[in-house]
Scaffold this motif. Sequence first.
Motif, PDB file in Angstrom:
ATOM      1  N   ALA A  64       5.456  -6.182   2.395  1.00  0.00           N
ATOM      2  CA  ALA A  64       6.281  -6.722   1.308  1.00  0.00           C
ATOM      3  C   ALA A  64       5.870  -6.046   0.011  1.00  0.00           C
ATOM      4  O   ALA A  64       5.136  -6.600  -0.797  1.00  0.00           O
ATOM      5  CB  ALA A  64       6.103  -8.234   1.226  1.00  0.00           C
ATOM      6  N   GLY A  65       6.320  -4.828  -0.177  1.00  0.00           N
ATOM      7  CA  GLY A  65       5.951  -4.018  -1.330  1.00  0.00           C
ATOM      8  C   GLY A  65       6.220  -2.568  -0.990  1.00  0.00           C
ATOM      9  O   GLY A  65       6.694  -2.257   0.114  1.00  0.00           O
ATOM     10  N   ALA A  66       5.893  -1.686  -1.928  1.00  0.00           N
ATOM     11  CA  ALA A  66       6.223  -0.278  -1.712  1.00  0.00           C
ATOM     12  C   ALA A  66       5.071   0.494  -1.071  1.00  0.00           C
ATOM     13  O   ALA A  66       5.256   1.225  -0.096  1.00  0.00           O
ATOM     14  CB  ALA A  66       6.595   0.363  -3.042  1.00  0.00           C
ATOM     15  N   GLY A  67       3.852   0.310  -1.583  1.00  0.00           N
ATOM     16  CA  GLY A  67       2.712   1.101  -1.116  1.00  0.00           C
ATOM     17  C   GLY A  67       2.257   0.662   0.269  1.00  0.00           C
ATOM     18  O   GLY A  67       2.283  -0.518   0.597  1.00  0.00           O
ATOM     19  N   PRO A 278      -5.135  -7.635 -12.967  1.00  0.00           N
ATOM     20  CA  PRO A 278      -5.460  -7.903 -11.551  1.00  0.00           C
ATOM     21  C   PRO A 278      -4.329  -7.570 -10.580  1.00  0.00           C
ATOM     22  O   PRO A 278      -3.861  -8.448  -9.861  1.00  0.00           O
ATOM     23  CB  PRO A 278      -5.770  -9.403 -11.572  1.00  0.00           C
ATOM     24  N   HIS A 279      -3.915  -6.316 -10.524  1.00  0.00           N
ATOM     25  CA  HIS A 279      -2.824  -5.873  -9.628  1.00  0.00           C
ATOM     26  C   HIS A 279      -1.625  -6.815  -9.765  1.00  0.00           C
ATOM     27  O   HIS A 279      -1.135  -7.386  -8.787  1.00  0.00           O
ATOM     28  CB  HIS A 279      -3.316  -5.818  -8.171  1.00  0.00           C
ATOM     29  N   LEU A 280      -1.143  -6.886 -11.017  1.00  0.00           N
ATOM     30  CA  LEU A 280      -0.100  -7.862 -11.353  1.00  0.00           C
ATOM     31  C   LEU A 280       1.305  -7.286 -11.341  1.00  0.00           C
ATOM     32  O   LEU A 280       2.274  -8.023 -11.509  1.00  0.00           O
ATOM     33  CB  LEU A 280      -0.342  -8.370 -12.790  1.00  0.00           C
TER      34      LEU A 280
HETATM   35  C1  MLT Z   1       3.524  -2.370  -4.144  1.00  0.00           C
HETATM   36  O1  MLT Z   1       2.988  -1.466  -3.503  1.00  0.00           O
HETATM   37  O2  MLT Z   1       4.754  -2.422  -4.245  1.00  0.00           O
HETATM   38  C2  MLT Z   1       2.670  -3.437  -4.763  1.00  0.00           C
HETATM   39  O3  MLT Z   1       1.326  -3.167  -4.546  1.00  0.00           O
HETATM   40  C3  MLT Z   1       3.089  -4.757  -4.228  1.00  0.00           C
HETATM   41  C4  MLT Z   1       2.130  -5.917  -4.369  1.00  0.00           C
HETATM   42  O4  MLT Z   1       1.573  -6.191  -5.427  1.00  0.00           O
HETATM   43  O5  MLT Z   1       1.942  -6.615  -3.377  1.00  0.00           O
END
Ligand code: MLT
Length: 398
Positions: A64-67, A278-280
């Motif tokens: 659920a995200g891009a990376g 924090p990875h927001l």
């Molecule tokens: C991403 O890769 O899109 C983000 O890291 C998503 C997330 O924060 O889970």
Amino acid sequence: MPENQQGIFKIHTLNHISSHGLSRFPIDCYQVSNDMTEPDAILVRSHNMLNQEIPASVKAIGRAGAGTNNIPVQAMSSRGIPVFNTPGANANAVKELVIASLFLAARNLVPALQFVESLQGDDAALNKQAEDGKKHFSGIELPGRTLGIIGLGEIGRLVANTAIRLGMKVVGYDPKITVESAWSLSAEVRKAHSMEDLLRHSEFISVHVPLLDSTHHLINDKTIRLMKHNVMLLNFSRSAIVDEEAVLAGIAANKIKAYVSDFPSQKLQHQKGVITLPHLGASTQEAEENCAVMVVDQLMDYLQNGNITHTVNFPDIQMERESPYRVAVANANVPNILGQISTSMANAGLNIHNMINKSRGEMAFTLVDVDSPVPQHVVDEIAAIAGVLMARYLPLPR
Ligand code: MLT
């Protein structure tokens, strides 16, 4: 029809996934839990799966995200397991935080806030100290300033277009830009001839590339030397794209005025000129819902129909159901797999109704619809063909 013994598809969630997405799994044929053995698929956000054993039952992984740098993609490819992601679903959320960070850096907001928090005394004393001290936090305005954007995918191009609307000059660098991104990019974005061109001319630099071997420490001593003095550097992609040692040296040498990163580390903690979050980036209600809905829909279509939309390791492939009897095959992109699949089917007296095969690099995927039920021994025979990584029978429920 669900193919495991319980008659349901089992989905193991390794992180919290928005209920907007999870509620799309029909309860009569899906079981979803964060505590599960032998799942058919895994749903994940940022949980690190790199050193985790992935059960043999797993047929797909949904991010659920891009990376996808937290998932062992190569190992999954060799097992014929597609790794789905949700490009674009959280792009607006990340863009908004990047734009907020331009202001954070340009107006010295973090040290200014810390300064105010440190003041002591009554209101009159606070106001006096604030007025005396504010000269230390005087900033700059964005219009007319140049923002360099490295990577013009979904997020990079949204950042570029918004920055143009804020009156900034934008220069972009992306040798792999897609036609779609290029079409939706403001005509005012100047194309950098090279990274060096971008680095030399930008007052703000924002990185929007995935973490790959080729982008590891993309920002390093050498590239920082090419930058203007007092540049503001933003990293909302992945920590390892930027060499932190080099950034700290760049700050000490007044090359970098501010480094805003969405990835905290011990090295960056308490450092002058550094702001870490924090990875927001993707953490908004809207983005979490969008990602969950998108990845759940993709997973269901794959588990039930073998259709693939948005993976990082297999080609996109979709075929309308014209027959209830479908076989899905993940295979290496080598000669004569299709011939062997159709021979196995012909030997069993099966008539192929429709067939599609797509490839992407070393991987390929095949969907075959036939006119009558497929005996298990035919699926097993196909699975045993050299180069076939996974074969699944996907009959529609009667
Ligand atoms: C991403 O890769 O899109 C983000 O890291 C998503 C997330 O924060 O889970």
